[in-house]
Design a protein around this motif. Structure first.
Motif, PDB file in Angstrom:
ATOM      1  N   THR A  62       0.853  -1.171   0.000  1.00  0.00           N
ATOM      2  CA  THR A  62       0.000   0.000   0.000  1.00  0.00           C
ATOM      3  C   THR A  62       0.894   1.226   0.000  1.00  0.00           C
ATOM      4  OG1 THR A  62      -1.915   1.023   1.098  1.00  0.00           O
ATOM      5  CG2 THR A  62      -0.174   0.177   2.525  1.00  0.00           C
ATOM      6  N   THR A  63       0.279   2.394   0.066  1.00  0.00           N
ATOM      7  CA  THR A  63       1.038   3.635   0.175  1.00  0.00           C
ATOM      8  C   THR A  63       0.589   4.384   1.411  1.00  0.00           C
ATOM      9  OG1 THR A  63      -0.536   4.977  -1.087  1.00  0.00           O
ATOM     10  CG2 THR A  63       1.166   3.797  -2.340  1.00  0.00           C
ATOM     11  N   TRP A  64       1.436   5.292   1.863  1.00  0.00           N
ATOM     12  CA  TRP A  64       1.086   6.092   3.031  1.00  0.00           C
ATOM     13  C   TRP A  64      -0.180   6.903   2.767  1.00  0.00           C
ATOM     14  CZ3 TRP A  64       0.614   7.049   7.774  1.00  0.00           C
ATOM     15  CH2 TRP A  64       0.352   8.334   8.252  1.00  0.00           C
ATOM     16  N   SER A  65      -0.305   7.485   1.604  1.00  0.00           N
ATOM     17  CA  SER A  65      -1.469   8.326   1.322  1.00  0.00           C
ATOM     18  C   SER A  65      -2.760   7.521   1.329  1.00  0.00           C
ATOM     19  CB  SER A  65      -1.296   9.044  -0.019  1.00  0.00           C
ATOM     20  OG  SER A  65      -1.152   8.126  -1.081  1.00  0.00           O
ATOM     21  N   GLU A  66      -2.711   6.269   0.853  1.00  0.00           N
ATOM     22  CA  GLU A  66      -3.907   5.425   0.874  1.00  0.00           C
ATOM     23  C   GLU A  66      -4.329   5.092   2.304  1.00  0.00           C
ATOM     24  OE1 GLU A  66      -3.193   3.035  -3.370  1.00  0.00           O
ATOM     25  OE2 GLU A  66      -2.673   2.086  -1.457  1.00  0.00           O
ATOM     26  N   MET A  67      -3.357   4.718   3.132  1.00  0.00           N
ATOM     27  CA  MET A  67      -3.677   4.410   4.526  1.00  0.00           C
ATOM     28  C   MET A  67      -4.207   5.632   5.251  1.00  0.00           C
ATOM     29  SD  MET A  67      -0.705   1.874   5.924  1.00  0.00           S
ATOM     30  CE  MET A  67      -1.400   2.033   7.551  1.00  0.00           C
ATOM     31  N   THR A 121       4.344   4.409  11.508  1.00  0.00           N
ATOM     32  CA  THR A 121       3.078   4.638  10.823  1.00  0.00           C
ATOM     33  C   THR A 121       1.967   4.903  11.822  1.00  0.00           C
ATOM     34  OG1 THR A 121       3.824   2.708   9.564  1.00  0.00           O
ATOM     35  CG2 THR A 121       1.945   3.824   8.745  1.00  0.00           C
ATOM     36  N   LEU A 122       1.934   4.100  12.890  1.00  0.00           N
ATOM     37  CA  LEU A 122       0.886   4.240  13.891  1.00  0.00           C
ATOM     38  C   LEU A 122       0.946   5.608  14.562  1.00  0.00           C
ATOM     39  CD1 LEU A 122      -1.319   2.283  15.030  1.00  0.00           C
ATOM     40  CD2 LEU A 122       0.199   1.947  16.980  1.00  0.00           C
ATOM     41  N   THR A 123       2.146   6.077  14.858  1.00  0.00           N
ATOM     42  CA  THR A 123       2.299   7.386  15.483  1.00  0.00           C
ATOM     43  C   THR A 123       1.778   8.484  14.570  1.00  0.00           C
ATOM     44  OG1 THR A 123       4.229   6.597  16.710  1.00  0.00           O
ATOM     45  CG2 THR A 123       3.967   8.973  16.508  1.00  0.00           C
ATOM     46  N   ALA A 124       2.112   8.387  13.284  1.00  0.00           N
ATOM     47  CA  ALA A 124       1.635   9.384  12.338  1.00  0.00           C
ATOM     48  C   ALA A 124       0.113   9.345  12.207  1.00  0.00           C
ATOM     49  CB  ALA A 124       2.296   9.166  10.980  1.00  0.00           C
ATOM     50  N   LEU A 125      -0.463   8.154  12.195  1.00  0.00           N
ATOM     51  CA  LEU A 125      -1.912   8.021  12.095  1.00  0.00           C
ATOM     52  C   LEU A 125      -2.601   8.559  13.345  1.00  0.00           C
ATOM     53  CD1 LEU A 125      -2.008   4.476  10.472  1.00  0.00           C
ATOM     54  CD2 LEU A 125      -2.727   6.623   9.381  1.00  0.00           C
ATOM     55  N   ALA A 126      -1.979   8.373  14.505  1.00  0.00           N
ATOM     56  CA  ALA A 126      -2.534   8.923  15.742  1.00  0.00           C
ATOM     57  C   ALA A 126      -2.610  10.445  15.667  1.00  0.00           C
ATOM     58  CB  ALA A 126      -1.691   8.486  16.927  1.00  0.00           C
ATOM     59  N   GLN A 127      -1.575  11.052  15.094  1.00  0.00           N
ATOM     60  CA  GLN A 127      -1.558  12.505  14.981  1.00  0.00           C
ATOM     61  C   GLN A 127      -2.525  13.014  13.917  1.00  0.00           C
ATOM     62  OE1 GLN A 127       0.480  14.835  17.025  1.00  0.00           O
ATOM     63  NE2 GLN A 127      -0.037  12.939  18.076  1.00  0.00           N
ATOM     64  N   ALA A 128      -2.870  12.144  12.971  1.00  0.00           N
ATOM     65  CA  ALA A 128      -3.761  12.545  11.885  1.00  0.00           C
ATOM     66  C   ALA A 128      -5.231  12.315  12.217  1.00  0.00           C
ATOM     67  CB  ALA A 128      -3.404  11.783  10.617  1.00  0.00           C
ATOM     68  N   THR A 129      -5.509  11.749  13.396  1.00  0.00           N
ATOM     69  CA  THR A 129      -6.885  11.472  13.817  1.00  0.00           C
ATOM     70  C   THR A 129      -7.129  12.104  15.187  1.00  0.00           C
ATOM     71  OG1 THR A 129      -6.168   9.339  14.749  1.00  0.00           O
ATOM     72  CG2 THR A 129      -7.051   9.316  12.518  1.00  0.00           C
ATOM     73  N   LYS A 130      -8.395  12.186  15.556  1.00  0.00           N
ATOM     74  CA  LYS A 130      -8.753  12.815  16.831  1.00  0.00           C
ATOM     75  C   LYS A 130      -9.476  11.878  17.790  1.00  0.00           C
ATOM     76  CE  LYS A 130      -9.280  17.366  14.689  1.00  0.00           C
ATOM     77  NZ  LYS A 130     -10.229  18.475  14.387  1.00  0.00           N
ATOM     78  N   ARG A 131     -10.241  10.931  17.257  1.00  0.00           N
ATOM     79  CA  ARG A 131     -11.150  10.137  18.079  1.00  0.00           C
ATOM     80  C   ARG A 131     -10.739   8.687  18.217  1.00  0.00           C
ATOM     81  NH1 ARG A 131     -14.954   6.565  16.931  1.00  0.00           N
ATOM     82  NH2 ARG A 131     -14.597   6.870  14.693  1.00  0.00           N
TER      83      ARG A 131
END
Length: 279
Positions: free
Chosen positions: A12-17, A56-66
């Motif tokens: 996959t790609t980062w942008s897709e995830m 990846t998980l850390t970046a996704l945590a910062q990109a979400t709120k809930r």
């Protein structure tokens, strides 16, 4: 029953995830999102792309709120538990207490051998995992930790600051081993992830877990029961809902819908609509 989703950072790609997670953050039925912690793609071409799980998980945590979030799961031999404890406490802080700490004994011989990470026999993996769980819990809760084991040795080790969640981020143990993994789950975990097979097999494993809880004086209601439920490439949302319902009849608390790559946010709304029919 509650629902979550999983996007493996392989093929996959980062942008897709990122697009999937940000879309899911706005869909209330999904309470959490998960990835895996491998360095090579699994069950596919091992030479393909695979993003590192914790970054990846850390970046996704910062990109979400809930959304709550975690790995399913981190092999304990990939990172020393003292390092992992520091990572977990820090990520719990920067996400304002949304981390689920997913861990397991490890199984992937290919990537372990390639990187020179000793996997060991089944017994060695289980022994190391039990030690690792004890070290993790101690570092996440106590001021100092001293430990003298076969695999890990610590001397007045510190892990500061502690995470937001008390006594520590919920520990999710993944695995089906009846003698060791499920007993370690009963001893240390707040969440057990069933690797996935038939509902009848899930029910049998659940009873084994409950037996271990009884022997250790643990209330089994303290442990969330989850399972992967795979969405096929045909986007058969009705089948996913039916599979989740069958597990729910056997006591499943949380169905984690495993989304295949390529990751597409467009599937989330129809998937959520189908899941919502289960009530």
């Amino acid at each position: 029953m509650r629902f979550a989703f999983k996007t493996s950072p392989q093929n996959t790609t980062w942008s897709e995830m990122l697009a999937v997670w940000q879309a899911a953050d706005d869909i209330e039925i999904f309470e959490s999102g998960w990835n895996f912690d491998h360095f090579y793609p699994i069950f596919s071409d091992p030479t393909g792309p695979c993003l590192e799980g914790w970054v990846t998980l850390t970046a996704l945590a910062q990109a979400t709120k809930r959304l709550r979030f975690g790995t399913l799961v981190t092999g304990i031999h990939y990172r020393h538990p003292a390092v992992l404890a520091n990572m977990a406490a820090t990520l719990d802080i920067v996400s304002n207490g949304r981390l689920e700490l997913g861990i397991g004994a490890g199984w992937n011989e290919e990537e372990s051998g390639a990187y020179g990470m000793e996997l060991g026999t089944a017994k060695q993996r289980s022994d190391r995992f039990e030690e690792g769980c004890e070290v993790l819990v101690s570092l996440l809760t106590k001021e100092t930790t001293s430990f003298e084991g076969e695999y890990y040795q610590l001397t007045e080790a510190r892990n500061e600051p502690k995470g937001v969640q008390r006594p520590h981020p919920p520990i999710c143990i993944g695995g089906n081993g009846e003698k060791r993994t499920l007993r370690t789950t009963a001893k240390y975990a707040q969440h057990w992830n069933y690797l996935g097979a038939s509902p009848e097999e899930f029910a049998r494993k659940r009873e084994v877990l409950h037996q271990h809880c009884a022997e250790l004086g643990r209330d089994p209601k303290e442990i969330t029961l989850s399972s992967h439920v795979r969405l096929g490439e045909d986007d058969d949302f009705a089948k996913v809902a039916a599979d989740a319902a069958a597990l729910g009849e056997q006591g499943l608390d949380l169905a984690i819908i495993y989304l295949p790559p390529p990751h597409r946010p467009a599937i989330l709304e129809p998937l959520a609509e189908e899941l919502a029919k289960l009530g």
